[in-house]
Design an enzyme around this catalytic site. Structure first.
Site, PDB file in Angstrom:
ATOM      1  N   LYS A   1      26.143 -26.373  17.680  1.00 14.39           N
ATOM      2  CA  LYS A   1      24.879 -26.912  18.165  1.00 14.39           C
ATOM      3  C   LYS A   1      23.748 -26.068  17.593  1.00 14.39           C
ATOM      4  O   LYS A   1      23.684 -24.858  17.808  1.00 14.39           O
ATOM      5  CB  LYS A   1      24.848 -26.884  19.697  1.00 14.39           C
ATOM      6  CG  LYS A   1      23.525 -27.374  20.262  1.00 14.39           C
ATOM      7  CD  LYS A   1      23.556 -27.459  21.777  1.00 14.39           C
ATOM      8  CE  LYS A   1      22.224 -27.926  22.320  1.00 14.39           C
ATOM      9  NZ  LYS A   1      22.220 -27.997  23.783  1.00 14.39           N
TER      10      LYS A   1
ATOM     11  N   LYS B   1      25.987 -31.082  16.492  1.00  5.98           N
ATOM     12  CA  LYS B   1      24.734 -31.597  17.020  1.00  5.98           C
ATOM     13  C   LYS B   1      23.553 -30.862  16.403  1.00  5.98           C
ATOM     14  O   LYS B   1      23.596 -29.637  16.373  1.00  5.98           O
ATOM     15  CB  LYS B   1      24.750 -31.399  18.543  1.00  5.98           C
ATOM     16  CG  LYS B   1      23.488 -31.799  19.235  1.00  5.98           C
ATOM     17  CD  LYS B   1      23.588 -31.484  20.698  1.00  5.98           C
ATOM     18  CE  LYS B   1      22.256 -31.804  21.334  1.00  5.98           C
ATOM     19  NZ  LYS B   1      22.217 -31.411  22.716  1.00  5.98           N
TER      20      LYS B   1
HETATM   21  C1  PBG Z   1      21.017 -28.974  27.042  1.00 10.35           C
HETATM   22  C2  PBG Z   1      21.004 -30.078  26.065  1.00 10.35           C
HETATM   23  C3  PBG Z   1      20.022 -30.436  25.125  1.00 10.35           C
HETATM   24  C4  PBG Z   1      20.466 -31.620  24.521  1.00 10.35           C
HETATM   25  C5  PBG Z   1      21.694 -31.913  25.070  1.00 10.35           C
HETATM   26  N1  PBG Z   1      22.021 -30.944  26.011  1.00 10.35           N
HETATM   27  C6  PBG Z   1      18.709 -29.854  24.825  1.00 10.35           C
HETATM   28  C7  PBG Z   1      18.569 -28.501  24.315  1.00 10.35           C
HETATM   29  O1  PBG Z   1      19.520 -27.807  23.942  1.00 10.35           O
HETATM   30  O2  PBG Z   1      17.417 -28.077  24.317  1.00 10.35           O
HETATM   31  C8  PBG Z   1      19.726 -32.416  23.474  1.00 10.35           C
HETATM   32  C9  PBG Z   1      20.008 -33.875  23.440  1.00 10.35           C
HETATM   33  C10 PBG Z   1      19.062 -34.686  22.672  1.00 10.35           C
HETATM   34  O3  PBG Z   1      18.082 -34.204  22.055  1.00 10.35           O
HETATM   35  O4  PBG Z   1      19.273 -35.911  22.660  1.00 10.35           O
HETATM   36  N2  PBG Z   1      21.084 -27.699  26.567  1.00 10.35           N
END
Ligand code: PBG
Length: 323
Positions: free
Chosen positions: A195, A248
């Site tokens: 991520k 992601k």
């Molecule tokens: C929580 C989380 C996030 C997303 C999914 N889980 C945001 C982040 O890490 O700031 C992003 C999902 C999206 O942008 O569609 N940590």
């Protein structure tokens, strides 16, 4: 292999022949639909930066989940917007939390719909970070206990799969240990393994009300410049017990999806995130692109890159296109 013996156009000449040699096919089973659950009753609030997406109370989310299931989408992913935030994200692991209630309600009405829960603290923390904060630092090890408690409470409420998205080191094994110790050894973990610290999450942060109140997430999410490091992150998560690994965002990270698919033999998920969705919606609204064709091209490309599962806000629209 040269012209005029070879003419690749022969297999492109009509729709039927093209469909016979097509390498990638999207199906409803590819998709996981993310949803935002909030407190209250009868709430269905538009998210302005994500047209077509809503913050919904438990009663409303059950209704939409029923439609999602009827379309043949096998799974939803739940995010919670709690009533109160604090320094320890208490509502994240409260048995009365919004996600816990939504899971129980959805599983009660639609037992066959797979309910996945996002395990993270940022939506529940007053400072908006994914871990415990001390002197401006995001602490790793003390956070693990909270994440494990959160995953356990989701699973106890009936979640079919838990999906940690925080990027703390060691959280997959912390969650696996707690689930196993509580007789929940059959609950899979879908880990947000690679991520990245991405600007593509900003519409989501409006949706989930989880913008960090100071600094950013670069001390725990990955640097977008790094490719080999994704292999390391995924390897660690698999070692710790991840059943499904995730990359992601998706669109700018198809090289990563492809690397992970080639390197490991576990299912790979890719998250087509909020910014990727909203950019398409915005350009379509301006009349600059053909929304449906762009949507299908993006999703097909994510699958072609190697994703076995695609988390996307387009899931409902895409499945309608497939019918
Ligand atoms: C929580 C989380 C996030 C997303 C999914 N889980 C945001 C982040 O890490 O700031 C992003 C999902 C999206 O942008 O569609 N940590």
């Amino acid at each position: 292999m040269s012209f005029p013996i070879h003419r690749p156009r022969r297999l492109r000449l009509n729709r039927i022949i093209r469909s016979m040699v097509r390498e990638t096919h999207l199906t409803p089973e590819d998709f996981i639909y993310p949803m935002f659950v909030t407190f209250g009753k009868g709430v269905k609030k538009k998210i302005s930066s994500m047209p077509g997406c809503f913050q919904q109370s438990v009663d409303e989310i059950v209704k939409e989940a029923q439609q999602v299931y009827k379309l043949g989408i096998p799974a939803v992913l739940l995010f919670g917007i709690p009533e109160h935030k604090d320094e320890r994200g208490s509502e994240a692991y409260s048995p009365k939390g919004v996600v816990q209630k939504a899971v129980t309600a959805i599983k009660g009405k639609i037992p066959e719909l797979v309910v996945i829960t996002d395990v993270c603290l940022c939506e529940y923390m007053s400072h908006g970070h994914c871990g415990i904060v001390k002197n401006g630092r995001i602490l790793n090890d003390p956070t693990l206990e909270l994440l494990a408690k959160e995953a356990l409470s989701h699973a106890k409420a009936g979640a079919d799969i838990v999906a940690p998205s925080d990027m703390m080191d060691g959280r997959v094994s912390a969650i696996r240990d707690v689930l196993d110790a509580n007789g929940l050894e059959d609950i899979p973990i879908m880990s947000y393994s690679a991520k990245y610290a991405s600007a593509f999450y900003s519409p989501f942060r409006e949706a989930a009300e989880s913008t960090p109140q100071f600094g950013d997430r670069r001390s725990y999410q990955m640097d977008p410049s790094n490719r080999r490091e994704a292999i390391k992150e995924v390897a660690l998560d698999i070692e710790e017990g991840a059943d499904i690994v995730m990359v992601k965002p998706a669109m700018c990270y198809m090289d990563i999806i492809s690397d992970i698919k080639d390197t490991f033999d576990v299912p790979v998920a890719a998250y087509n995130v909020s910014g990727e969705y909203s950019m398409v919606k915005a350009a379509a609204k301006l009349g600059w692109i053909d929304e449906k064709r762009i949507m299908m091209e993006i999703l097909t490309s994510i699958k072609r890159a190697g994703a076995d599962l695609i988390l996307t806000y387009f899931a409902v629209d895409a499945v309608k296109e497939l019918k």
